[in-house]
Write an enzyme that holds these catalytic residues in place. Sequence first.
Site, PDB file in Angstrom:
ATOM      1  N   ARG A 120      18.303  30.750  37.355  1.00  0.00           N
ATOM      2  CA  ARG A 120      18.668  31.738  38.357  1.00  0.00           C
ATOM      3  C   ARG A 120      19.359  31.003  39.500  1.00  0.00           C
ATOM      4  NH1 ARG A 120      13.242  32.914  36.979  1.00  0.00           N
ATOM      5  NH2 ARG A 120      12.975  34.912  35.901  1.00  0.00           N
ATOM      6  N   LYS A 143      10.801  33.190  40.629  1.00  0.00           N
ATOM      7  CA  LYS A 143      10.810  34.628  40.936  1.00  0.00           C
ATOM      8  C   LYS A 143       9.414  35.217  40.885  1.00  0.00           C
ATOM      9  CE  LYS A 143      12.976  38.935  39.300  1.00  0.00           C
ATOM     10  NZ  LYS A 143      13.890  39.528  38.303  1.00  0.00           N
ATOM     11  N   HIS A 216      25.218  36.389  37.882  1.00  0.00           N
ATOM     12  CA  HIS A 216      24.112  36.475  36.925  1.00  0.00           C
ATOM     13  C   HIS A 216      24.618  36.426  35.483  1.00  0.00           C
ATOM     14  CE1 HIS A 216      20.028  37.488  35.639  1.00  0.00           C
ATOM     15  NE2 HIS A 216      20.582  38.308  34.765  1.00  0.00           N
ATOM     16  N   ARG A 219      23.896  33.259  33.557  1.00  0.00           N
ATOM     17  CA  ARG A 219      22.544  33.198  32.975  1.00  0.00           C
ATOM     18  C   ARG A 219      22.468  34.049  31.714  1.00  0.00           C
ATOM     19  NH1 ARG A 219      17.004  32.448  34.263  1.00  0.00           N
ATOM     20  NH2 ARG A 219      15.626  34.214  33.869  1.00  0.00           N
ATOM     21  N   HIS A 250      10.842  34.043  32.211  1.00  0.00           N
ATOM     22  CA  HIS A 250      10.580  35.480  32.196  1.00  0.00           C
ATOM     23  C   HIS A 250       9.080  35.742  32.226  1.00  0.00           C
ATOM     24  CE1 HIS A 250      14.733  36.450  30.244  1.00  0.00           C
ATOM     25  NE2 HIS A 250      14.787  36.416  31.562  1.00  0.00           N
ATOM     26  N   TYR A 259      18.493  40.570  25.651  1.00  0.00           N
ATOM     27  CA  TYR A 259      19.688  39.804  25.324  1.00  0.00           C
ATOM     28  C   TYR A 259      20.136  40.008  23.877  1.00  0.00           C
ATOM     29  CZ  TYR A 259      18.723  37.480  29.730  1.00  0.00           C
ATOM     30  OH  TYR A 259      18.506  37.223  31.064  1.00  0.00           O
TER      31      TYR A 259
END
Length: 265
Positions: A120, A143, A216, A219, A250, A259
């Site tokens: 990130r 995060k 983003h 990523r 995650h 994804y």
Amino acid sequence: MQNTLLQHFARFAEQKGETIVRTESVIKWAGMAPSVVQKRNRLLTVRRFALAVQSENDQYEIPPADVFGHECAKRKIRHLFSSEDIRGLLVAASQLKPKGTIRPITYTTLFALLSSTGLRSCEAIRLNIDDLTIDGLMIRATKFRKDRLVPIHSSTRQALKEYLNKRKQCSALESAFFVSNNGSRLTYSTIISIYLQLMRHIGLRTKIGIPGPCLHDLRHSFAVRSLEQCGGTRIEISRQITALSTYMGHAHVSDTYWYLQSTPY
């Protein structure tokens, strides 16, 4: 991003002589954005702030959330960067001015790191020099307020070491890994500004306000390319998904399955 929007609104309100949030001003300021999505984002950002502050000052007005329509649940279609796209981005970054300063080297290394690890952007900004360890990059307070170790390729490690050697020449006093010309830690708003400038320079974005690849997407592209390179069986994909979820930090493996929507599987 939210801090930047709130600062912009504060300046707008100050010019009108206002010291608290007024619904009319919020709607007018938000309506100046070039797209409906950006208008909603502006409105909801200030609205959340007003809701939080109103408990201490009931003079703050709360603008209605649906002035610019309801949020669409459909996820944005992400841009998948090709090798040529990444190469063009890095070449353009290496040509940033002033030449001979740390600036072009910083952004070339930063965007290369984001492309090759899927970090990130906020994680890269917060990196300190001692976060580059023999085992990889130590990502602290992510995060989800957790630390994780991100293994890196030997070529990535070498590039980061070369950057640190050049970084020493700018006499940066901070412990920050990536620094600006004045030796201070990079800010998110500055990175976004440079990124958009480079995207327009290489033709992946056109005019200001027109949608195009966002930061983003680096990523996202890393994750998709990683999945494309694994075997085609369900077991192999499942194993890759689990490893990728951990690597990218995650909270839930279900977040990583998104994804698959951009892969041939």
